[in-house]
Motif scaffolding. Structure first.
Motif, PDB file in Angstrom:
ATOM      1  N   MET A  30     -21.800 -57.475  41.435  1.00 54.90           N
ATOM      2  CA  MET A  30     -21.857 -57.881  42.836  1.00 54.90           C
ATOM      3  C   MET A  30     -22.284 -56.722  43.725  1.00 54.90           C
ATOM      4  O   MET A  30     -21.709 -55.637  43.691  1.00 54.90           O
ATOM      5  N   GLN A  31     -23.327 -56.952  44.515  1.00 59.71           N
ATOM      6  CA  GLN A  31     -23.815 -55.949  45.446  1.00 59.71           C
ATOM      7  C   GLN A  31     -23.171 -56.204  46.808  1.00 59.71           C
ATOM      8  O   GLN A  31     -23.332 -57.270  47.401  1.00 59.71           O
ATOM      9  N   LEU A  32     -22.421 -55.239  47.298  1.00 62.65           N
ATOM     10  CA  LEU A  32     -21.684 -55.392  48.545  1.00 62.65           C
ATOM     11  C   LEU A  32     -21.939 -54.179  49.432  1.00 62.65           C
ATOM     12  O   LEU A  32     -22.135 -53.063  48.922  1.00 62.65           O
ATOM     13  N   PRO A  33     -21.959 -54.360  50.745  1.00 64.04           N
ATOM     14  CA  PRO A  33     -22.206 -53.228  51.647  1.00 64.04           C
ATOM     15  C   PRO A  33     -21.214 -52.101  51.416  1.00 64.04           C
ATOM     16  O   PRO A  33     -20.002 -52.313  51.419  1.00 64.04           O
ATOM     17  N   GLY A  34     -21.729 -50.916  51.182  1.00 63.53           N
ATOM     18  CA  GLY A  34     -20.861 -49.760  51.014  1.00 63.53           C
ATOM     19  C   GLY A  34     -20.226 -49.626  49.651  1.00 63.53           C
ATOM     20  O   GLY A  34     -19.403 -48.729  49.443  1.00 63.53           O
ATOM     21  N   LEU A  35     -20.576 -50.508  48.706  1.00 64.16           N
ATOM     22  CA  LEU A  35     -20.020 -50.425  47.348  1.00 64.16           C
ATOM     23  C   LEU A  35     -21.015 -49.725  46.438  1.00 64.16           C
ATOM     24  O   LEU A  35     -22.131 -50.200  46.231  1.00 64.16           O
ATOM     25  N   TYR A  46     -18.460 -54.110  29.900  1.00 63.93           N
ATOM     26  CA  TYR A  46     -18.345 -54.901  28.673  1.00 63.93           C
ATOM     27  C   TYR A  46     -17.839 -56.306  29.000  1.00 63.93           C
ATOM     28  O   TYR A  46     -16.679 -56.645  28.763  1.00 63.93           O
ATOM     29  N   GLY A  47     -18.685 -57.099  29.589  1.00 64.14           N
ATOM     30  CA  GLY A  47     -18.329 -58.461  29.949  1.00 64.14           C
ATOM     31  C   GLY A  47     -19.511 -59.378  29.727  1.00 64.14           C
ATOM     32  O   GLY A  47     -20.613 -58.936  29.401  1.00 64.14           O
ATOM     33  N   CYS A  48     -19.289 -60.689  29.907  1.00 60.62           N
ATOM     34  CA  CYS A  48     -20.375 -61.645  29.685  1.00 60.62           C
ATOM     35  C   CYS A  48     -20.762 -62.374  30.959  1.00 60.62           C
ATOM     36  O   CYS A  48     -21.680 -63.194  30.946  1.00 60.62           O
ATOM     37  N   GLY A  49     -20.077 -62.113  32.063  1.00 61.21           N
ATOM     38  CA  GLY A  49     -20.362 -62.771  33.328  1.00 61.21           C
ATOM     39  C   GLY A  49     -19.638 -62.027  34.428  1.00 61.21           C
ATOM     40  O   GLY A  49     -19.619 -60.798  34.450  1.00 61.21           O
ATOM     41  N   THR A  50     -18.988 -62.751  35.317  1.00 65.59           N
ATOM     42  CA  THR A  50     -18.202 -62.101  36.364  1.00 65.59           C
ATOM     43  C   THR A  50     -16.949 -62.912  36.658  1.00 65.59           C
ATOM     44  O   THR A  50     -16.929 -64.133  36.488  1.00 65.59           O
ATOM     45  N   THR A  51     -15.901 -62.222  37.077  1.00 69.69           N
ATOM     46  CA  THR A  51     -14.678 -62.892  37.533  1.00 69.69           C
ATOM     47  C   THR A  51     -14.462 -62.662  39.024  1.00 69.69           C
ATOM     48  O   THR A  51     -13.481 -63.148  39.586  1.00 69.69           O
ATOM     49  N   VAL A  52     -15.355 -61.926  39.669  1.00 70.99           N
ATOM     50  CA  VAL A  52     -15.191 -61.566  41.074  1.00 70.99           C
ATOM     51  C   VAL A  52     -15.975 -62.554  41.927  1.00 70.99           C
ATOM     52  O   VAL A  52     -17.198 -62.501  42.001  1.00 70.99           O
ATOM     53  N   HIS A  53     -15.251 -63.469  42.572  1.00 67.93           N
ATOM     54  CA  HIS A  53     -15.858 -64.496  43.410  1.00 67.93           C
ATOM     55  C   HIS A  53     -15.364 -64.288  44.837  1.00 67.93           C
ATOM     56  O   HIS A  53     -14.172 -64.451  45.123  1.00 67.93           O
ATOM     57  N   ALA A  54     -16.277 -63.946  45.726  1.00 67.10           N
ATOM     58  CA  ALA A  54     -15.894 -63.526  47.073  1.00 67.10           C
ATOM     59  C   ALA A  54     -15.071 -64.580  47.807  1.00 67.10           C
ATOM     60  O   ALA A  54     -14.162 -64.237  48.566  1.00 67.10           O
ATOM     61  N   ASN A  55     -15.357 -65.864  47.570  1.00 66.65           N
ATOM     62  CA  ASN A  55     -14.626 -66.896  48.304  1.00 66.65           C
ATOM     63  C   ASN A  55     -13.178 -67.046  47.851  1.00 66.65           C
ATOM     64  O   ASN A  55     -12.404 -67.781  48.458  1.00 66.65           O
ATOM     65  N   GLU A  56     -12.792 -66.362  46.776  1.00 63.94           N
ATOM     66  CA  GLU A  56     -11.399 -66.393  46.308  1.00 63.94           C
ATOM     67  C   GLU A  56     -10.581 -65.225  46.852  1.00 63.94           C
ATOM     68  O   GLU A  56      -9.384 -65.130  46.571  1.00 63.94           O
ATOM     69  N   LYS A 165       1.580 -66.571  41.079  1.00 63.52           N
ATOM     70  CA  LYS A 165       2.318 -67.307  42.095  1.00 63.52           C
ATOM     71  C   LYS A 165       1.874 -68.775  42.066  1.00 63.52           C
ATOM     72  O   LYS A 165       0.772 -69.087  41.616  1.00 63.52           O
ATOM     73  N   PRO A 166       2.712 -69.709  42.535  1.00 60.64           N
ATOM     74  CA  PRO A 166       2.263 -71.088  42.674  1.00 60.64           C
ATOM     75  C   PRO A 166       0.991 -71.145  43.521  1.00 60.64           C
ATOM     76  O   PRO A 166       0.904 -70.510  44.578  1.00 60.64           O
ATOM     77  N   GLY A 167      -0.003 -71.875  43.038  1.00 61.23           N
ATOM     78  CA  GLY A 167      -1.288 -71.922  43.723  1.00 61.23           C
ATOM     79  C   GLY A 167      -2.220 -70.781  43.352  1.00 61.23           C
ATOM     80  O   GLY A 167      -3.368 -70.754  43.808  1.00 61.23           O
ATOM     81  N   GLY A 168      -1.731 -69.828  42.542  1.00 67.09           N
ATOM     82  CA  GLY A 168      -2.546 -68.688  42.143  1.00 67.09           C
ATOM     83  C   GLY A 168      -3.694 -69.083  41.233  1.00 67.09           C
ATOM     84  O   GLY A 168      -3.752 -70.199  40.708  1.00 67.09           O
ATOM     85  N   ARG A 169      -4.598 -68.127  41.005  1.00 63.01           N
ATOM     86  CA  ARG A 169      -5.829 -68.406  40.297  1.00 63.01           C
ATOM     87  C   ARG A 169      -5.968 -67.547  39.037  1.00 63.01           C
ATOM     88  O   ARG A 169      -5.721 -66.342  39.079  1.00 63.01           O
ATOM     89  N   LEU A 170      -6.406 -68.159  37.961  1.00 60.72           N
ATOM     90  CA  LEU A 170      -6.794 -67.454  36.745  1.00 60.72           C
ATOM     91  C   LEU A 170      -8.311 -67.448  36.700  1.00 60.72           C
ATOM     92  O   LEU A 170      -8.946 -68.495  36.541  1.00 60.72           O
ATOM     93  N   GLN A 171      -8.900 -66.272  36.866  1.00 58.17           N
ATOM     94  CA  GLN A 171     -10.360 -66.146  36.960  1.00 58.17           C
ATOM     95  C   GLN A 171     -10.862 -65.478  35.685  1.00 58.17           C
ATOM     96  O   GLN A 171     -10.520 -64.323  35.399  1.00 58.17           O
ATOM     97  N   MET A 172     -11.704 -66.216  34.936  1.00 60.37           N
ATOM     98  CA  MET A 172     -12.095 -65.750  33.607  1.00 60.37           C
ATOM     99  C   MET A 172     -13.600 -65.874  33.390  1.00 60.37           C
ATOM    100  O   MET A 172     -14.271 -66.720  33.972  1.00 60.37           O
ATOM    101  N   SER A 173     -14.093 -65.035  32.514  1.00 57.01           N
ATOM    102  CA  SER A 173     -15.450 -65.151  32.005  1.00 57.01           C
ATOM    103  C   SER A 173     -15.377 -64.890  30.509  1.00 57.01           C
ATOM    104  O   SER A 173     -14.884 -63.841  30.080  1.00 57.01           O
ATOM    105  N   ASP A 174     -15.844 -65.847  29.718  1.00 54.54           N
ATOM    106  CA  ASP A 174     -15.775 -65.734  28.265  1.00 54.54           C
ATOM    107  C   ASP A 174     -16.990 -66.399  27.634  1.00 54.54           C
ATOM    108  O   ASP A 174     -17.527 -67.366  28.183  1.00 54.54           O
ATOM    109  N   PRO A 175     -17.397 -65.926  26.457  1.00 51.46           N
ATOM    110  CA  PRO A 175     -18.363 -66.694  25.685  1.00 51.46           C
ATOM    111  C   PRO A 175     -17.715 -67.964  25.135  1.00 51.46           C
ATOM    112  O   PRO A 175     -16.528 -67.959  24.782  1.00 51.46           O
ATOM    113  N   ILE A 176     -18.486 -69.034  25.098  1.00 53.41           N
ATOM    114  CA  ILE A 176     -18.085 -70.264  24.413  1.00 53.41           C
ATOM    115  C   ILE A 176     -19.192 -70.620  23.430  1.00 53.41           C
ATOM    116  O   ILE A 176     -20.323 -70.147  23.550  1.00 53.41           O
ATOM    117  N   ALA A 177     -18.864 -71.443  22.446  1.00 53.88           N
ATOM    118  CA  ALA A 177     -19.825 -71.793  21.396  1.00 53.88           C
ATOM    119  C   ALA A 177     -20.284 -73.236  21.568  1.00 53.88           C
ATOM    120  O   ALA A 177     -19.489 -74.120  21.911  1.00 53.88           O
TER     121      ALA A 177
END
Length: 322
Positions: A30-35, A46-56, A165-177
């Motif tokens: 993710m390209q962000l101002p000042g990052l 070492y990942g296959c995608g991203t788990t960082v979603h700005a709207n979350e 927490k209740p309402g919390g989020r599990l954010q994952m990126s994984d290979p699937i077959a």
């Protein structure tokens, strides 16, 4: 050694000597101002995608990151939560923890907004997360859970559910077959550590998330990842792996089953201005409405001549029926 010990040894090696191209990352950091992301941190992505979603990431959430890697996504999460201890990154591999700490120290020099106190790197693993029950807003992991054998994957998902927490989020990126991986590849511990032989099918992967209690699953992206060539991997035919980015919510499972959003829409094509199924879904005539897969099936069955259901786009980021 057990397969987990093999994986730990492998990642100890690539922590000390980064292996560029080890993972076929399917999204640009993710390209962000000042990052500014240090070069070594990029090399250890070492990942296959991203788990960082700005709207979350509004309201400075507390993030628990499992498998710190080079620290890239921990740094990205800290961009949105600029306070001490906002990101807790756990990893069982001492060399990886040390490499991540060093990378984060470099990042602090390159990013005036960042302080190393924002990311706390702890010893721990996916089966024994060192935080209290219901204490974090987000649990994230990138290309780690696919290494686990199925029952260990369930253990890791239960542990993530525990600390959210209740309402919390599990954010994952994984290979699937795209089909079940043959046993001779599943038993190859080195290939499993390299994220090439432990992947489940999409259906099995999502069902295991639901089985531990997550009531809503949203697919952020699904892309081709790697091809296991028949000649190289002793297969009858080539086998495609895909990269799946998902967000699962710790909300109750409805009586009629969990809501899984894959980018489907429903369009009412009847003569009335709108259609109300009396179950919380109102469709305006001619206007596509995002719906979960369950609702799409129900609407199509109820009004097969008046409701059009579009195919999954494998991209969804909110605003749907449930």
């Amino acid at each position: 050694m057990t397969y987990l010990e093999t994986a730990a040894q492998f990642y100890s090696e690539v922590a000390q000597t980064p292996e560029v191209g080890l993972c076929c990352v399917q999204s640009t950091p993710m390209q962000l101002p000042g990052l500014h992301i240090p070069l070594k941190m990029q090399e250890m992505n070492y990942g296959c995608g991203t788990t960082v979603h700005a709207n979350e990431l509004s309201n400075e959430p507390t993030v628990l990151y499992v498998g710190v890697g080079g620290g890239l996504e921990a740094l990205q999460f800290a961009y949105f939560s600029r306070r001490a201890g906002a990101v807790i990154a756990v990893d069982p591999v001492a060399d990886m923890r040390e490499a991540a700490k060093q990378n984060l120290e470099v990042a602090a020099k390159d990013n005036p907004w960042f302080d190393t106190s924002f990311v706390e790197v702890r010893e721990g693993d996916a089966f024994n997360i060192p935080v209290a029950d219901s204490s974090v807003d987000i649990v994230a992991q990138n290309c780690l859970f696919n290494i686990f054998e199925p029952e260990d994957l369930t253990r890791a998902l239960k542990e993530a559910y525990r600390v959210l927490k209740p309402g919390g989020r599990l954010q994952m990126s994984d290979p699937i077959a795209t089909r079940s991986i043959p046993e001779h590849l599943k038993k190859d511990e080195r290939l499993r550590a390299m994220c090439l032989s432990g992947a489940l099918t999409y259906e099995d992967y999502v069902q295991r998330i639901i089985n531990v209690g997550f009531g809503q699953v949203e697919i952020r992206a699904r892309r081709p990842y790697r091809l296991l060539e028949a000649s190289t991997y002793n297969l009858e035919e080539n086998l495609l792996l895909e990269s799946l980015d998902s967000v699962a919510f710790k909300v109750p499972i409805p009586e009629d089953g969990a809501c899984v959003f894959t980018g489907k829409t429903a369009i009412y094509a009847g003569s009335e201005p709108f259609f109300d199924d009396n179950n919380g879904h109102i469709l305006q005539r001619g206007i596509p409405a995002a719906v979960c897969d369950k609702t799409a099936i129900n609407l199509a069955a109820a009004l097969p001549e008046k409701v059009i259901v579009t195919d999954s786009t494998w991209y969804y980021d909110g605003g749907g029926c449930c």
